[in-house]
Design a protein around this motif. Structure first.
Motif, PDB file in Angstrom:
ATOM      1  N   LEU A  16      69.961  26.845 123.611  1.00 31.87           N
ATOM      2  CA  LEU A  16      68.627  26.276 123.699  1.00 31.87           C
ATOM      3  C   LEU A  16      68.470  25.601 125.052  1.00 31.87           C
ATOM      4  O   LEU A  16      69.445  25.143 125.661  1.00 31.87           O
ATOM      5  CB  LEU A  16      68.417  25.247 122.594  1.00 31.87           C
ATOM      6  N   LEU A  17      67.233  25.506 125.516  1.00 36.26           N
ATOM      7  CA  LEU A  17      67.003  24.922 126.840  1.00 36.26           C
ATOM      8  C   LEU A  17      67.344  23.439 126.870  1.00 36.26           C
ATOM      9  O   LEU A  17      67.787  22.919 127.903  1.00 36.26           O
ATOM     10  CB  LEU A  17      65.559  25.173 127.262  1.00 36.26           C
ATOM     11  N   SER A  18      67.176  22.751 125.758  1.00 38.05           N
ATOM     12  CA  SER A  18      67.563  21.339 125.724  1.00 38.05           C
ATOM     13  C   SER A  18      69.076  21.189 125.872  1.00 38.05           C
ATOM     14  O   SER A  18      69.556  20.211 126.467  1.00 38.05           O
ATOM     15  CB  SER A  18      67.106  20.688 124.412  1.00 38.05           C
ATOM     16  N   GLN A  19      69.842  22.154 125.349  1.00 36.20           N
ATOM     17  CA  GLN A  19      71.289  22.124 125.513  1.00 36.20           C
ATOM     18  C   GLN A  19      71.674  22.325 126.974  1.00 36.20           C
ATOM     19  O   GLN A  19      72.578  21.655 127.489  1.00 36.20           O
ATOM     20  CB  GLN A  19      71.943  23.210 124.655  1.00 36.20           C
ATOM     21  N   VAL A  20      70.989  23.244 127.631  1.00 37.00           N
ATOM     22  CA  VAL A  20      71.246  23.490 129.049  1.00 37.00           C
ATOM     23  C   VAL A  20      70.971  22.223 129.858  1.00 37.00           C
ATOM     24  O   VAL A  20      71.776  21.819 130.710  1.00 37.00           O
ATOM     25  CB  VAL A  20      70.374  24.659 129.566  1.00 37.00           C
ATOM     26  N   LEU A  21      69.843  21.580 129.577  1.00 38.16           N
ATOM     27  CA  LEU A  21      69.493  20.352 130.301  1.00 38.16           C
ATOM     28  C   LEU A  21      70.512  19.249 130.044  1.00 38.16           C
ATOM     29  O   LEU A  21      70.899  18.508 130.959  1.00 38.16           O
ATOM     30  CB  LEU A  21      68.096  19.893 129.884  1.00 38.16           C
ATOM     31  N   ALA A  22      70.974  19.131 128.805  1.00 34.40           N
ATOM     32  CA  ALA A  22      71.951  18.096 128.469  1.00 34.40           C
ATOM     33  C   ALA A  22      73.285  18.339 129.174  1.00 34.40           C
ATOM     34  O   ALA A  22      73.981  17.392 129.556  1.00 34.40           O
ATOM     35  CB  ALA A  22      72.160  18.048 126.960  1.00 34.40           C
ATOM     36  N   GLU A  23      73.642  19.610 129.349  1.00 32.73           N
ATOM     37  CA  GLU A  23      74.888  19.943 130.022  1.00 32.73           C
ATOM     38  C   GLU A  23      74.821  19.665 131.519  1.00 32.73           C
ATOM     39  O   GLU A  23      75.810  19.247 132.127  1.00 32.73           O
ATOM     40  CB  GLU A  23      75.229  21.418 129.793  1.00 32.73           C
ATOM     41  N   GLU A  24      73.661  19.912 132.119  1.00 27.34           N
ATOM     42  CA  GLU A  24      73.554  19.841 133.579  1.00 27.34           C
ATOM     43  C   GLU A  24      73.092  18.482 134.101  1.00 27.34           C
ATOM     44  O   GLU A  24      73.380  18.139 135.247  1.00 27.34           O
ATOM     45  CB  GLU A  24      72.615  20.940 134.093  1.00 27.34           C
ATOM     46  N   ILE A  25      72.354  17.724 133.306  1.00 29.94           N
ATOM     47  CA  ILE A  25      71.897  16.403 133.755  1.00 29.94           C
ATOM     48  C   ILE A  25      72.685  15.347 132.989  1.00 29.94           C
ATOM     49  O   ILE A  25      72.555  15.216 131.770  1.00 29.94           O
ATOM     50  CB  ILE A  25      70.379  16.234 133.541  1.00 29.94           C
ATOM     51  N   GLY A  71      62.120  29.757 125.605  1.00 29.40           N
ATOM     52  CA  GLY A  71      63.088  30.835 125.740  1.00 29.40           C
ATOM     53  C   GLY A  71      64.476  30.346 125.406  1.00 29.40           C
ATOM     54  O   GLY A  71      64.691  29.176 125.054  1.00 29.40           O
ATOM     55  N   LEU A  72      65.448  31.244 125.501  1.00 35.01           N
ATOM     56  CA  LEU A  72      66.860  30.945 125.311  1.00 35.01           C
ATOM     57  C   LEU A  72      67.605  31.440 126.544  1.00 35.01           C
ATOM     58  O   LEU A  72      67.215  32.441 127.148  1.00 35.01           O
ATOM     59  CB  LEU A  72      67.413  31.645 124.061  1.00 35.01           C
ATOM     60  N   GLU A  73      68.660  30.759 126.922  1.00 36.74           N
ATOM     61  CA  GLU A  73      69.421  31.206 128.090  1.00 36.74           C
ATOM     62  C   GLU A  73      70.219  32.459 127.733  1.00 36.74           C
ATOM     63  O   GLU A  73      70.978  32.467 126.759  1.00 36.74           O
ATOM     64  CB  GLU A  73      70.358  30.100 128.566  1.00 36.74           C
TER      65      GLU A  73
END
Length: 339
Positions: free
Chosen positions: A119-128, A111-113
């Motif tokens: 992208l979900l990998s971008q979300v993960l990179a931002e938060e972790i 999915g997309l946020e």
């Protein structure tokens, strides 16, 4: 290869991924917010809401405590719905900092946020934080949970910007019935995985209306063209969309009656309202939110996506399904190879 692996999310896909990783010889803990689900997995080794009659490995451990779940984890697999990724990642980041851990991060969600179109990998990179993770990778492809539960032959892609991370995920997941290839085009893999759910909604709607195989084939092929057009504006390799996470995932999701997105489209085609469909299915239908994001991205980037636009209009009450189909069929004549 044996690791301590944490799987976050105990839906149909998350729980089957956890079971597969356990059967591969890893020490697996699966996390769920739902304590009754945790107790069922630990005591009866079942997950009846999502996969009735399937028996999970007795060595698979479930918990509702996030700190306990990620304690000493070598790899953390995110299998929560796309719109929950950021919230869960924030909590994971907090625990990783406290525990001084630096695991591999893998996600298997599609999915997309909606709020950021990321992208979900971008979300993960931002938060972790980069100090709290070794890598980020994604596992994606034509992989219905029900088929994997039966140990049916399944082929997927492990993608990461870092080939070593992709290879690590490949080794972690691969076995005699679950074959994993590597790809460094993580953008293309994630976009294909997300947008194929839009096409699955359309395919289900066509079936609900009584259309046959010709119409569904046309939808899948032209839908793939749209996905590729949008994906390449992000720098994705167009060849990725002819692979497992592109055409492969479209074929499965747009033809399988086990697909929630196909089921949702089918009910819409039969005349049910979107609210009725969501209530009837009772689980997350990723294609609904993804359609909204893809429509927004297409407008922003000037990409022609007539099928996505038609499905967006149908979902959000701007046009009826039959009128949407008529408008698609009566568009101006053009070459098949036009961008």
């Amino acid at each position: 290869m044996s690791e301590r692996v944490t799987v976050l999310g105990a839906g149909s896909w998350g729980s089957i991924v956890a079971n597969l990783l356990d059967q591969n010889g890893n020490h697996v803990t699966i996390w769920s917010r739902n304590q009754s689900q945790v107790e069922q997995l630990n005591q009866a080794h079942t997950n009846n809401k999502y996969l009735p009659n399937f028996k999970y490995s007795k060595t698979l451990v479930a918990t509702s405590n996030l700190t306990d779940a990620i304690q000493n984890a070598d790899s953390i697999v995110f299998a929560v719905p796309a719109q929950s990724i950021r919230l869960v990642a924030k909590k994971v980041e907090n625990r990783l900092e406290q525990l001084k851990l630096k695991p591999n991060i893998i996600h298997v969600s599609k999915g997309l946020e909606t709020t950021t179109s990321e992208l979900l990998s971008q979300v993960l990179a931002e938060e972790i934080h980069i100090d709290h993770r070794k890598s980020i990778s994604v596992i994606s492809g034509p992989s219905q949970a029900e088929d994997v539960a039966r140990k049916d032959i399944t082929l997927v892609t492990a993608a990461s910007d870092d080939i070593n991370a992709a290879t690590h995920a490949q080794k972690l997941f691969m076995n005699h019935y679950f074959r994993v290839y590597t790809n460094t085009d993580m953008i293309g893999v994630e976009i294909g995985a997300a947008l194929k759910n839009i096409i699955a909604l359309g395919a289900g709607a066509l079936s609900g209306l009584g259309y046959g195989d010709n119409a569904k084939a046309a939808l899948m092929v032209r839908g793939l063209a749209e996905i590729s057009r949008l994906g390449t504006t992000f720098g994705a390799n167009p060849l990725t969309f002819t692979g497992l996470s592109g055409v492969g995932d479209i074929i499965v999701t747009a033809t399988s009656h086990d697909s929630r997105n196909w089921q949702a489209g089918y009910q819409l085609g039969q005349g049910k309202s979107l609210d009725q469909v969501v209530k009837n299915i009772g689980m997350v239908i990723e294609g609904i939110d993804t359609t909204k994001v893809a429509y927004r991205l297409a407008k922003k980037r000037g990409v022609e996506m007539p099928i996505t636009t038609a499905i967006y209009y149908v979902l959000y009450g701007k046009i009826g399904i039959k009128d949407a189909i008529s408008q698609l069929m009566l568009r101006d004549r053009k070459s098949e190879l036009d961008n």
